[in-house]
Design an enzyme around this catalytic site. Structure first.
Site, PDB file in Angstrom:
ATOM      1  N   GLU A  43     -60.798   9.102  32.247  1.00 42.39           N
ATOM      2  CA  GLU A  43     -59.828   8.098  32.657  1.00 42.39           C
ATOM      3  C   GLU A  43     -59.437   8.332  34.113  1.00 42.39           C
ATOM      4  O   GLU A  43     -59.333   9.462  34.572  1.00 42.39           O
ATOM      5  CB  GLU A  43     -58.583   8.185  31.775  1.00 42.39           C
ATOM      6  CG  GLU A  43     -57.508   7.156  32.126  1.00 42.39           C
ATOM      7  CD  GLU A  43     -56.256   7.297  31.283  1.00 42.39           C
ATOM      8  OE1 GLU A  43     -55.589   6.266  31.059  1.00 42.39           O
ATOM      9  OE2 GLU A  43     -55.932   8.415  30.842  1.00 42.39           O
ATOM     10  N   LYS A 115     -57.650  -0.942  28.977  1.00 44.24           N
ATOM     11  CA  LYS A 115     -56.858  -0.120  28.052  1.00 44.24           C
ATOM     12  C   LYS A 115     -55.763  -0.949  27.400  1.00 44.24           C
ATOM     13  O   LYS A 115     -54.982  -1.611  28.080  1.00 44.24           O
ATOM     14  CB  LYS A 115     -56.265   1.062  28.823  1.00 44.24           C
ATOM     15  CG  LYS A 115     -55.485   2.055  27.988  1.00 44.24           C
ATOM     16  CD  LYS A 115     -55.014   3.198  28.871  1.00 44.24           C
ATOM     17  CE  LYS A 115     -54.233   4.234  28.110  1.00 44.24           C
ATOM     18  NZ  LYS A 115     -53.775   5.335  29.002  1.00 44.24           N
ATOM     19  N   CYS A 156     -57.930   7.064  26.515  1.00 39.72           N
ATOM     20  CA  CYS A 156     -56.817   8.007  26.445  1.00 39.72           C
ATOM     21  C   CYS A 156     -55.829   7.719  25.317  1.00 39.72           C
ATOM     22  O   CYS A 156     -56.097   8.005  24.156  1.00 39.72           O
ATOM     23  CB  CYS A 156     -56.135   8.084  27.801  1.00 39.72           C
ATOM     24  SG  CYS A 156     -55.120   9.574  28.021  1.00 39.72           S
TER      25      CYS A 156
END
Length: 288
Positions: A43, A115, A156
């Site tokens: 990330e 994300k 993440c």
């Protein structure tokens, strides 16, 4: 693509996209030399910047981004799949996306993923994060094709939402990706167990490239990039927080074998929740 070698690149991205791009290129080349044909970075490969003004000055649109350009070039030159775990991309509406990008051996874009789950938390010792103050969340899960192998995309904090990975597994994903910049505090507590759980729950490989160490902007990340097999066994790990490359063999047939042994994806059933309210929601086994 049958059996292949996957690499997870561990980085310590700083505030300079140019320096990070140089580190990115060096580590991708190392992974390719070690036989990896799918190479994942963590990330925020492009930069980790806490200051709002500095962040605004450093990040740009996808067509101008230095990491995107380098990834396209390396994928084509080396004949590999390059998965930028994420980097900050300026959207057309002026908002930032925490975006993963997957490039094929021809240098073309196979898939992008923004994300979905924003890291808005208050941890012990005064550590606090508000990702939603800087980034616009995505709304769509993505399963991409690696020459016949299905790859589920995530970033993440998405790791803490098992319904995302279950939905991707139900859509055929045999490999799940979790590029991350886990804090040291949360990584020490939860990183290994959550990654192994997602692999076991879905009968899938998990490849998780991580940021590690003390970064220029003051944050500290956990490192410990992992590759986990569909039975939940760790088959490669960078057991530290230094920049590194780990490589492991991925056999999609092992995902099928694990799902035959424990067919929980097939056995999932719809159900309701009795909570004393008039209209209990109907939940689907694939997303519960």
């Amino acid at each position: 693509m049958g059996v292949f070698r996957a690499a997870a690149i561990q980085m310590r991205s700083g505030e300079s996209p140019e320096r990070n791009a140089a580190d990115f290129e060096r580590l991708v080349r190392e992974a390719a030399l070690r036989g990896a044909t799918y190479i994942q970075t963590p990330e925020m490969t492009g930069a980790l910047i806490r200051d709002k003004q500095a962040r605004a000055a450093s990040f740009t649109s996808e067509d101008k981004d230095i990491i995107v350009s380098a990834a396209r070039m390396l994928a084509k030159e080396l004949g590999v799949f390059v998965h930028v775990g994420s980097t900050a991309i300026l959207r057309a509406d002026g908002k930032l996306a925490n975006r993963a990008l997957l490039f094929g051996p021809d240098g073309g874009t196979i898939a992008t993923y923004d994300k979905i789950h924003m890291f808005d938390v208050d941890l012990d010792n005064g550590e606090s994060w508000r990702e939603s103050a800087a980034y616009e969340p995505g709304t769509e899960a993505v399963v991409a094709d690696l020459d016949g192998t299905k790859l589920g995309l995530a970033v993440c904090y998405d790791l803490r939402f098992p319904q995302l990975f279950r939905a991707e597994a139900m859509a055929g994903a045999e490999v799940l990706s979790v590029p991350a910049a886990f804090t040291r505090q949360t990584g020490e507590a939860h990183w290994h167990v959550l990654l192994r759980a997602r692999a076991i729950e879905n009968g899938a490989y998990v490849v998780a490239a991580a940021q590690g160490g003390l970064h220029e902007d003051g944050r500290e990340t956990y490192g410990h990039s992992l590759i986990v097999d569909p039975w939940g066994r760790v088959i490669a790990e960078a057991a530290h927080d230094e920049p590194a490359v780990i490589v492991a063999e991925i056999d999609p047939g092992q995902s099928s074998a694990a799902r035959k042994k424990i067919p929980n994806l097939r056995n999932a059933r719809d159900f309701t929740v009795s909570s004393g309210v008039d209209a209990a929601p109907l939940l689907r086994g694939a997303a519960s």
